[in-house]
Each structure stands twice: as structure tokens, then as C-alpha cells.
Scaffold this motif. Structure first.
Motif, PDB file in Angstrom:
ATOM      1  N   ALA A 105       0.564  -9.844   5.726  1.00  0.00           N
ATOM      2  CA  ALA A 105      -0.113  -8.561   6.054  1.00  0.00           C
ATOM      3  C   ALA A 105      -1.464  -8.707   6.034  1.00  0.00           C
ATOM      4  O   ALA A 105      -2.122  -7.995   7.112  1.00  0.00           O
TER       5      ALA A 105
ATOM      6  N   ALA B 118      -0.025  -5.260   8.488  1.00  0.00           N
ATOM      7  CA  ALA B 118       1.162  -4.946   7.829  1.00  0.00           C
ATOM      8  C   ALA B 118       1.937  -4.023   8.429  1.00  0.00           C
ATOM      9  O   ALA B 118       1.674  -3.411   9.542  1.00  0.00           O
ATOM     10  N   TYR B 119       3.085  -3.707   7.814  1.00  0.00           N
ATOM     11  CA  TYR B 119       4.028  -2.570   8.606  1.00  0.00           C
ATOM     12  C   TYR B 119       3.914  -1.422   7.851  1.00  0.00           C
ATOM     13  O   TYR B 119       4.276  -0.349   8.429  1.00  0.00           O
ATOM     14  N   TYR B 120       2.717  -1.432   7.078  1.00  0.00           N
ATOM     15  CA  TYR B 120       2.245  -0.047   6.626  1.00  0.00           C
ATOM     16  C   TYR B 120       0.460   0.019   6.647  1.00  0.00           C
ATOM     17  O   TYR B 120       0.247  -0.861   6.868  1.00  0.00           O
ATOM     18  N   GLU B 121       0.295   1.370   6.428  1.00  0.00           N
ATOM     19  CA  GLU B 121      -1.139   1.610   6.672  1.00  0.00           C
ATOM     20  C   GLU B 121      -1.267   2.481   5.350  1.00  0.00           C
ATOM     21  O   GLU B 121      -0.519   3.122   5.101  1.00  0.00           O
ATOM     22  N   GLU B 122      -2.426   2.352   4.656  1.00  0.00           N
ATOM     23  CA  GLU B 122      -2.704   3.120   3.443  1.00  0.00           C
ATOM     24  C   GLU B 122      -3.039   4.365   3.967  1.00  0.00           C
ATOM     25  O   GLU B 122      -3.787   4.649   4.814  1.00  0.00           O
ATOM     26  N   ALA B 123      -2.485   5.257   3.209  1.00  0.00           N
ATOM     27  CA  ALA B 123      -2.541   6.692   3.378  1.00  0.00           C
ATOM     28  C   ALA B 123      -3.755   7.276   2.464  1.00  0.00           C
ATOM     29  O   ALA B 123      -3.920   6.836   1.376  1.00  0.00           O
TER      30      ALA B 123
END
Ligand code: ZN
Ligand code: ZN
Length: 185
Positions: free
Chosen positions: A174, A179-184
Motif C-alpha cells: 500500500a 492502496a485500494y483505499y484513501e483515508e477519509a
């Protein structure tokens, strides 16, 4: 470890998967052929690669007894209706897929029953293959665990890398590749 009772195996797949679909029938057929080809005496000799995460994936895992969390089921994100069966002890591997261009068979309204009646030669293709498995990918205790130099999280099984440009490492995938996500917020 052969599938001798297709109906019983199919029922277990349907119970686990939640509905009876062509994917369950095809997955059982693929698993049955794969187990016949590599003929593992014991589950510990078997590794299965499944090439999609649709219905057949559930059938293949139930029919073979392999599990992602036992490391004997590997997910190759190819979106194909195929699986590869490896017998570690005999050092052989076979890939089983559906006959190309036979889509109409699998798309028939009665496909889930129909494909169960076809002989192997009219449904499946099987080819001997070679799969190189890293020792870190085999079942058993983790061989290597590191802490990511950026996020600090533990990274198992040699999945870390060093940034070739900066030399920073070890890095988790990541941090290395995004990564496959981003921090919200
Ligand atoms: Zn399904
Ligand atoms: Zn990281």
C-alpha cells in the motif's frame, strides 16, 4: 481426495454459496476434474488457484476443501472461469478451464443442470502447467515478518518491497504502490 458423489458435493456447495447456479455446477465439474488429474492423497499436498471471485470460486473451495485462510487456496484476479490444481508432493499441476466458445452451453436457462450431464470432453479443457510457488506462499508458519518503514504495520510473508528509486524499505504494498483505499476525513 476424489469427488465420488457429485450430488452430495454440489449440495454442500449450494448450501455454502446460498443458491443453486451454473457456477456451482461448473465449479464442481472443474474441481472434480482437477482432483482427478493431480490426485492428492491428502489435503496438505493440494494447492488450488482460482481465477475469479464469482460463483465458481465458492464451489471450487467447498468441493476441494481448500481455503484462502489455510493458504491452500490462491486467488488470481483474472476474471476467468478456470482453476489450477497443484499436487505439491508429486510436483505436478493442471489447469482446468471451460472449452472456449461454448458459452451457449453455460448460458442455457437449464445450464446448472445441463452442464452436470456433459462428459468432460464436451465441457472442459485441461492442460499440464508449471507453477512456481515461493516458499513464503506455502502453508505453514510465516517465514518472514517485517514492519513497514512508512505506516509501521506488520507485513507477513515477504509481501514487502524496497523502493528502487529511494532505497526506502521495507515498505508494504500500500505504501509502495498506493492502496485500494484513501483515508477519509
Ligand atoms: Zn451463484
Ligand atoms: Zn506501509
Amino acid at each position: 481426495m476424489l469427488i465420488t458423489d457429485v450430488d452430495e458435493t454440489l449440495q454442500r456447495c449450494v448450501d455454502y454459496h446460498g443458491h443453486f447456479c451454473a457456477g456451482q455446477s461448473l465449479g464442481v465439474r472443474i474441481a472434480k476434474k482437477g482432483l482427478e488429474l493431480v490426485a492428492p492423497e491428502d489435503l496438505k499436498d493440494l494447492i488450488v488457484f482460482i481465477e475469479n471471485d464469482r460463483c465458481i470460486a465458492d464451489a471450487v473451495l467447498m468441493a476441494t476443501g481448500t481455503r484462502l485462510g489455510r493458504r491452500n487456496l490462491k486467488y488470481a484476479d483474472y476474471g476467468r472461469m478456470a482453476a489450477t490444481f497443484i499436487n505439491l508432493k508429486k510436483d505436478i499441476a493442471w489447469r482446468v478451464s471451460l472449452i472456449p466458445g461454448e458459452k451457449e452451453k453455460n448460458d442455457r436457462p437449464d445450464a446448472k443442470e445441463y452442464v452436470l450431464t456433459l462428459p468432460d470432453e464436451e465441457l472442459l479443457v485441461w492442460k499440464k502447467v508449471k507453477v512456481t510457488l515461493k516458499k513464503e506462499d506455502l502453508p505453514g508458519k510465516p517465514l518472514r515478518t517485517v514492519l513497514c518503514a512508512r505506516c509501521g504495520e506488520k507485513v507477513f510473508d515477504g509481501k514487502d518491497a524496497t523502493d528502487p528509486a529511494t532505497g526506502e524499505g521495507p515498505l508494504c504494498r500500500a505504501c509502495m504502490n498506493g492502496a485500494y483505499y484513501e483515508e477519509a476525513e
